[in-house]
Each structure stands twice: as structure tokens, then as C-alpha cells.
Design a protein around this motif. Sequence first.
Motif, short mmCIF file in Angstrom:
data_model
loop_
_atom_site.label_atom_id
_atom_site.label_comp_id
_atom_site.label_asym_id
_atom_site.label_seq_id
_atom_site.Cartn_x
_atom_site.Cartn_y
_atom_site.Cartn_z
N GLY A 55 0.79 -1.22 0.00
CA GLY A 55 0.00 0.00 0.00
C GLY A 55 0.82 1.27 0.00
N ASP A 56 0.16 2.36 -0.33
CA ASP A 56 0.78 3.68 -0.23
C ASP A 56 0.87 4.14 1.23
OD1 ASP A 56 0.82 4.30 -3.19
OD2 ASP A 56 -1.33 3.98 -2.89
N TYR A 57 -0.08 3.65 2.04
CA TYR A 57 -0.11 3.96 3.46
C TYR A 57 -0.21 2.67 4.26
CZ TYR A 57 -0.75 8.98 2.68
OH TYR A 57 -0.57 10.30 2.33
N ILE A 58 0.30 2.73 5.50
CA ILE A 58 0.25 1.59 6.41
C ILE A 58 -0.59 1.94 7.62
CG2 ILE A 58 1.59 0.01 7.86
CD1 ILE A 58 2.29 -0.34 4.97
N ALA A 59 -1.57 1.09 7.91
CA ALA A 59 -2.35 1.21 9.15
C ALA A 59 -2.10 -0.04 9.97
CB ALA A 59 -3.84 1.35 8.83
N TRP A 60 -2.23 0.10 11.28
CA TRP A 60 -1.97 -1.02 12.19
C TRP A 60 -3.19 -1.29 13.05
CZ3 TRP A 60 2.80 -3.17 11.47
CH2 TRP A 60 3.76 -2.39 10.82
N VAL A 61 -3.52 -2.55 13.20
CA VAL A 61 -4.58 -2.95 14.10
C VAL A 61 -4.09 -4.16 14.88
CG1 VAL A 61 -6.95 -3.83 14.31
CG2 VAL A 61 -6.40 -2.12 12.55
N ASP A 62 -4.21 -4.13 16.20
CA ASP A 62 -3.86 -5.31 17.00
C ASP A 62 -5.04 -6.28 16.96
OD1 ASP A 62 -1.42 -4.27 17.59
OD2 ASP A 62 -1.89 -3.70 19.65
N GLY A 63 -4.74 -7.57 16.92
CA GLY A 63 -5.76 -8.57 16.70
C GLY A 63 -6.76 -8.76 17.82
N MET B 171 -3.42 10.77 12.33
CA MET B 171 -3.73 10.27 13.67
C MET B 171 -5.21 10.46 13.96
SD MET B 171 -0.46 11.66 15.90
CE MET B 171 -0.82 13.40 15.57
N PHE B 172 -5.72 9.68 14.90
CA PHE B 172 -7.10 9.85 15.34
C PHE B 172 -7.19 9.42 16.79
CE2 PHE B 172 -6.38 6.36 12.37
CZ PHE B 172 -6.57 5.24 13.15
N VAL C 257 0.04 12.77 22.20
CA VAL C 257 0.47 11.80 21.19
C VAL C 257 1.25 10.70 21.89
CG1 VAL C 257 1.78 11.42 19.07
CG2 VAL C 257 0.65 13.63 19.45
N LYS C 258 0.75 9.49 21.79
CA LYS C 258 1.40 8.37 22.46
C LYS C 258 2.07 7.45 21.45
CE LYS C 258 -1.78 8.58 26.36
NZ LYS C 258 -2.77 7.90 27.20
N GLY C 259 3.06 6.70 21.94
CA GLY C 259 3.80 5.80 21.07
C GLY C 259 3.06 4.51 20.82
N PHE C 260 1.92 4.60 20.16
CA PHE C 260 1.07 3.45 19.89
C PHE C 260 0.61 3.56 18.45
CE2 PHE C 260 -3.41 1.85 19.87
CZ PHE C 260 -3.12 0.50 20.06
N TRP C 261 0.72 2.47 17.68
CA TRP C 261 0.45 2.56 16.25
C TRP C 261 -1.02 2.37 15.89
CZ3 TRP C 261 2.98 4.97 12.82
CH2 TRP C 261 4.39 5.08 12.90
N GLY C 262 -1.84 1.86 16.79
CA GLY C 262 -3.22 1.57 16.45
C GLY C 262 -4.03 2.77 15.98
N LYS D 82 -2.74 5.40 14.28
CA LYS D 82 -1.89 6.16 13.35
C LYS D 82 -1.82 5.44 12.00
CE LYS D 82 1.00 7.95 17.09
NZ LYS D 82 0.27 7.25 18.18
N VAL D 83 -1.76 6.25 10.93
CA VAL D 83 -1.55 5.75 9.58
C VAL D 83 -0.39 6.53 8.99
CG1 VAL D 83 -2.58 5.42 7.30
CG2 VAL D 83 -4.02 5.25 9.35
N LEU D 84 0.56 5.82 8.41
CA LEU D 84 1.80 6.46 7.96
C LEU D 84 2.10 6.08 6.51
CD1 LEU D 84 4.13 8.13 9.47
CD2 LEU D 84 5.41 6.00 9.38
N LYS D 85 2.70 7.02 5.77
CA LYS D 85 3.15 6.72 4.42
C LYS D 85 4.14 5.55 4.45
CE LYS D 85 2.77 10.98 1.72
NZ LYS D 85 3.56 12.09 1.09
#
Length: 318
Positions: free
Chosen positions: A81-89, A114-115, A152-157, A159-162
Motif C-alpha cells: 500500500g501507499d499507506y500503512i495502518a496497524w490494528v492489534d488482533g 492520527m485519530f 500523542v502516544k507511542g502506539f500505532w493503532g 496512526k496511519v503512515l506513508k
Amino acid sequence: MLLSVIIPAYNLEKYIGLCFDSLLPQLDKRAEVIVIDDGSTDHTYEICKTYEKKYPVLTSYHKSNGGVSSARNYGLYKAQGDYIAWVDGDDVVSDDWYKKIMDSLKREKPDLLMFDLGLFWDKGKRKAEHANLPFHVSKETLIFELSKGEGVKGFWGNKVLKRTLFQNVKFDESISAMEDYKVITGLAEDLDKIVAIPDILYWYRQRDGSLTRSKESELYLCEIGLKLTKDNWDRWQRAGWKVTNKNWLYFVILYLQTTTLLGKTETSEYTKYKRELKGNLRGIIFSHEWGYKAKLKCGLLSIVPAALFVAIYNLIKK
């Protein structure tokens, strides 16, 4: 534009179906979902393969257990993808997660999106957490908030990044806590356009026995947190960014509390961090940024003997 959603999973047979049910029905051909089963010993992978039959956007991979950083890196390797999103299972997303993300990416084309997120428990309790950030977030604000450890916390859930920003970045496979924090703080100075959506799009499950919540891992988490937050604070100060040591002090307090409760107070590290807390105590007490409970805890950890702190702590916990 394609969005890659990476889901690392390990022994999540109880939860991963709920995660899929919240996410997959929203998606269309502009998305791909990559699940990395990190050597699960339960039926997690079989559940993933069952969902694959219904949802073409989903592809699952099974690998030998290497830890969450290893799973994340494998997901990045597979992502297109052009962007990466993260979701924990074991987490879930809101019904409008995909629409709001894609609308924002198409309109704004940010480096980082971010959201807001919320916390939820198995018994039904929910708690919203709002970052209260402006829609367009400056790099200066991002770095300051990361040093503060609040907005802003160090958690990827949430956040979406290029994807291009991950080209020379990998998750540290030598640590099993705060690997996400290490990456986002390492990338912060490379982010030029940052957008924050003031909506809760992600729900973060709170459960007993998870790595970030188990008592056995708390001391390890403190040790990693102390090093990473101090390294970032020093690096950002040298580069001339406005920062605060609040996130580092949070780990100082947590470290002193954890070692005191475990009876591990006869060490040079304990002595060093108790001295650091005493040196910052006046600033904490007279700061409006610390709540009264945190101020009380700091005072007790700084002044009273370890045995008395344990007695007071146990009394309050009852």
C-alpha cells in the motif's frame, strides 16, 4: 491509493474474529489486510484462513514465533500500500474507521494521520481518550507531545503512515515492549505534514495477561521506557526542539513504585532514580500538569521508607 492494514497476532482465537468483524466489512478493493500469525499455538491461524474465504482483501501468513516486532517487520515486507495502518488482533475499530481514514488520506495526503482512541474492557466498560490536537499538527507540537507522553502516544493503532517512511526503518526485534514508541519517536523529525482527526476510530482492549498489563512485565517495561524516553529527550534537546521530561519522569515514578513493591530497593539503579525524583519533586508538586494522586505518589516515593510505602499502597488498593 492503496491502504495496507497490518495485524500481528499471537494466540488470539478468543478475540481475532471480533477484530475482523469490526474491520473487514468496511473495506473495498483500495485496501489489503495482512495478518501475521506469529507462531500461535491455538486456532488463531485457522480462524484467519476461514475469514480469508469470505473476504478477498485478507491474506494471512503463519511464521515461527519471533515476537511482535518480528511480526510487524514481516507485515511491512509484504505490504504494497501507499499507506500503512496497524490494528492489534484483540482490538476493534469503529464503523466509520475506513471511510474517515480514506477520506482524510485522499484530501490531505499527509505523512502521518492520527485519530483518537478509546479503551474498553471485556465486561463492557468503555473510556474515551481525546488527544485534543489541532487538525493540522506541527512537527514542533508532535515532538513536544511525544516528550510529554500524553496527547500523542507511542502506539500505532491510532496512526496511519506513508509506507515510504518505513523504507529504512524496522521495529527493534531485540525488545518486546515499546517497539512502536521507538519507531514513531525515531520518525518524528522526518514528518512534514501531520493531520489529526478528533474522532475515536480505534478501541484498545484492556485485558489481564496482556504483555503491557501483566505484573511480570512491568519492571521490564520500566527499564525500556527509561532508556527510550531519556534518549529521545537528550536527542531532541540537542537538535533544539522544545521538549519536556514528563514522559521520562513517568517511567522514573513507575520504576520506583515497581521495584519498591517487588522489594528490589537495594540497587544502585534504585538509588539513582530515587535521587532523580527528589531532584524533580518541587517542580512536580508546583506544576499544574501533574494530578494530585501523582504528586502524592511522588512525595511518598521520595520521602517515606520503602516498607511504609508498600503498606500505604496495599491499604489504598484495598
